[in-house]
Structure formats: C-alpha cells, structure tokens
Design an enzyme around this catalytic site. Structure first.
Site, PDB file in Angstrom:
ATOM      1  N   ASP A  91      39.175  56.223  40.939  1.00  0.00           N
ATOM      2  CA  ASP A  91      39.493  55.153  41.890  1.00  0.00           C
ATOM      3  C   ASP A  91      41.000  55.016  42.141  1.00  0.00           C
ATOM      4  O   ASP A  91      41.415  54.179  42.943  1.00  0.00           O
ATOM      5  CB  ASP A  91      38.900  53.805  41.446  1.00  0.00           C
ATOM      6  CG  ASP A  91      39.436  53.326  40.112  1.00  0.00           C
ATOM      7  OD1 ASP A  91      40.170  54.083  39.459  1.00  0.00           O
ATOM      8  OD2 ASP A  91      39.097  52.186  39.710  1.00  0.00           O
TER       9      ASP A  91
ATOM     10  N   HIS B  91      45.791  44.902  39.613  1.00  0.00           N
ATOM     11  CA  HIS B  91      45.131  45.543  38.470  1.00  0.00           C
ATOM     12  C   HIS B  91      46.048  46.491  37.688  1.00  0.00           C
ATOM     13  O   HIS B  91      45.753  46.811  36.534  1.00  0.00           O
ATOM     14  CB  HIS B  91      43.903  46.345  38.920  1.00  0.00           C
ATOM     15  CG  HIS B  91      42.792  45.508  39.475  1.00  0.00           C
ATOM     16  ND1 HIS B  91      42.244  44.457  38.778  1.00  0.00           N
ATOM     17  CD2 HIS B  91      42.134  45.569  40.661  1.00  0.00           C
ATOM     18  CE1 HIS B  91      41.291  43.899  39.518  1.00  0.00           C
ATOM     19  NE2 HIS B  91      41.206  44.550  40.662  1.00  0.00           N
TER      20      HIS B  91
ATOM     21  N   GLY C 208      41.939  50.347  39.265  1.00  0.00           N
ATOM     22  CA  GLY C 208      41.316  49.615  40.358  1.00  0.00           C
ATOM     23  C   GLY C 208      42.025  49.742  41.692  1.00  0.00           C
ATOM     24  O   GLY C 208      42.246  48.745  42.380  1.00  0.00           O
TER      25      GLY C 208
ATOM     26  N   ASP D  62      41.063  36.775  44.635  1.00  0.00           N
ATOM     27  CA  ASP D  62      40.392  38.047  44.885  1.00  0.00           C
ATOM     28  C   ASP D  62      38.998  38.016  44.237  1.00  0.00           C
ATOM     29  O   ASP D  62      38.766  37.253  43.290  1.00  0.00           O
ATOM     30  CB  ASP D  62      41.234  39.170  44.266  1.00  0.00           C
ATOM     31  CG  ASP D  62      40.810  40.566  44.700  1.00  0.00           C
ATOM     32  OD1 ASP D  62      41.493  41.144  45.550  1.00  0.00           O
ATOM     33  OD2 ASP D  62      39.801  41.064  44.170  1.00  0.00           O
TER      34      ASP D  62
ATOM     35  N   HIS E 160      37.814  40.170  42.377  1.00  0.00           N
ATOM     36  CA  HIS E 160      37.950  40.742  41.037  1.00  0.00           C
ATOM     37  C   HIS E 160      39.003  39.997  40.222  1.00  0.00           C
ATOM     38  O   HIS E 160      39.990  39.512  40.761  1.00  0.00           O
ATOM     39  CB  HIS E 160      38.334  42.226  41.137  1.00  0.00           C
ATOM     40  CG  HIS E 160      37.370  43.047  41.925  1.00  0.00           C
ATOM     41  ND1 HIS E 160      37.411  43.115  43.307  1.00  0.00           N
ATOM     42  CD2 HIS E 160      36.331  43.820  41.536  1.00  0.00           C
ATOM     43  CE1 HIS E 160      36.432  43.907  43.740  1.00  0.00           C
ATOM     44  NE2 HIS E 160      35.766  44.344  42.683  1.00  0.00           N
TER      45      HIS E 160
ATOM     46  N   ASP F 162      38.234  40.368  49.771  1.00  0.00           N
ATOM     47  CA  ASP F 162      36.853  40.708  49.406  1.00  0.00           C
ATOM     48  C   ASP F 162      36.046  39.495  48.957  1.00  0.00           C
ATOM     49  O   ASP F 162      34.874  39.602  48.636  1.00  0.00           O
ATOM     50  CB  ASP F 162      36.808  41.810  48.340  1.00  0.00           C
ATOM     51  CG  ASP F 162      37.751  41.568  47.171  1.00  0.00           C
ATOM     52  OD1 ASP F 162      38.276  40.440  47.059  1.00  0.00           O
ATOM     53  OD2 ASP F 162      37.958  42.492  46.379  1.00  0.00           O
TER      54      ASP F 162
END
Length: 227
Positions: free
Chosen positions: A51, A93, A101, A128, A130, A217
C-alpha cells in the site's frame, strides 16, 4: 480575507525533525534512481511496497506535501493568518522510519512540531475514517499535544489501533483520546458525539492552536460507504 500562499518544498533536514535520516535518505536515493543499500530488504524495513509503492518523483512529491504544511504552520506562527489549509496534507499514518497506509512522510507531525515553536498547547483532531495512529504515536508521551481521533474501529480494519483504552503513555497519559465508531453512523449522532467530546476537550486542555485532519473517507458517497 483569504488568499493562496505559494508553499515551498521541505528539505531533508526539515523532514528529519520527525523522520529518521536513514529513511529520508533512502527515499531520496530511490527517487534519484540510485541503488539504495540493501534495496531488496528495503521495502519491509521501511514499509515500502504493497500500500506504499515506490513511484517516480516520490521524494519531491513528499517534500512538497510536507512543505505545504510547514508553510501553513509558519504563517500561523507569524500571525499572518488565523486559519491555514494544506489541501494535500494529512498523511497521518507515516511513522518515524516507516511508510504506512499510503503515507510516506507525516506532514501533520511536522506541522505540529513547527507550531510548538510558538504555541504551548496544540490540539490535534482527526476525523478521517481511519485512526490517526502515526500522529498519536509521535506525541503519546507528551502533555503538550493532545490527539483526538474519531474513526471506524473493528477487528481487521486498518490500522487496528485506536480503541477507547488507548490514552497515551507516561507524561502523555490521558492526552490521547480515541472515539471508536461502528459502521452506519449518520450525521446526527456523529455530530452529537463530536460536539460532546470536543467541548470537554476544549474546556480541559485549553489549546492555543488546533490542527485538524479532515479525511474525506468519512463522507457519504465515499467508496467505502461506511459512515
């Protein structure tokens, strides 16, 4: 009055205010096309791959992202504005010596460190989807930066951290606040929870500056379709 300020690129030295020199140097060498020492082992060592793939002009891209956030922080430090936005910022991240991430450098941490040159207490708010693990980890031992993260939390969901029991460490204990949420939360309960938590945080912490990471997101219509 608002306006656009031309940002600058962050230097390797500025990036090393948080990131390790070895990690930054490796990103530079990859961008230049030179062989990074032990390049076969590098992706696992520095979190690159999967990722966080290596791409052309990686270092210049990340130095531009970080430079935008540092420019915003410098404007605030000089009282040239009261609100500053880096539309490409928020790579929350990334760790000190590891990409994670989709994040290669943690411009948020760098921006907070810059703000701390002028502001005694900085509040970090992360909405976010996450958990803002990289930022929380960076300041988990200090009482001068409080991190508050509202995020989805469930087994197997990245990054797997951010339970309500994650509250900071040492002198930073109780200066990390995590609000784990389940799939399907809608506007009204989200706003109610956010307002209740943040009013308490503001009253108790009394920040002199606020940094907010507004990951899109969490919005209705995002491909995740969770919140």
């Amino acid at each position: 009055m608002g306006g656009v300020v031309q940002p600058r690129r962050a230097s390797a030295r500025e990036l090393s205010a948080f990131h390790s020199l070895d990690y930054i140097e490796c990103l530079k060498q990859l961008t230049s096309g030179d062989d990074c020492e032990e390049i076969e082992e590098m992706p696992s060592e520095y979190g690159l791959g999967f990722d966080c793939p290596v791409f052309d002009d990686l270092f210049n891209c990340m130095s531009a992202v970080a430079g935008g956030t540092l420019t915003a922080a410098e404007m605030l430090n000089k009282r040239e504005c009261s609100i500053a936005i880096n539309w490409q910022g928020g790579w929350h991240h990334a760790q000190r010596d590891e990409a994670s991430g989709f994040c290669y450098v943690n411009d948020v941490v760098l921006g907070i460190l810059k703000l701390r040159e002028k502001f005694d207490r900085v509040l970090y708010v992360d909405i976010d989807l996450h958990h803002g693990d990289g930022v929380e980890d960076a300041f988990s031992f200090t009482s001068k930066v409080m991190s508050v993260s509202f995020h989805k939390f469930s087994p197997g969901f990245f990054p797997g951290t951010g339970s309500s029991f994650d509250v900071g460490l040492g002198k930073g204990k109780y200066y990390s606040v995590n609000v784990p949420l389940k799939d399907g939360i809608t506007d009204k309960p989200f706003i109610e929870i956010f307002s209740r938590v943040m009013s308490e945080v503001k009253m108790r912490f009394k920040p002199s500056a606020v940094v907010c990471q507004c990951g899109v997101d969490t919005l209705a219509g995002d491909s995740y379709g969770i919140f």
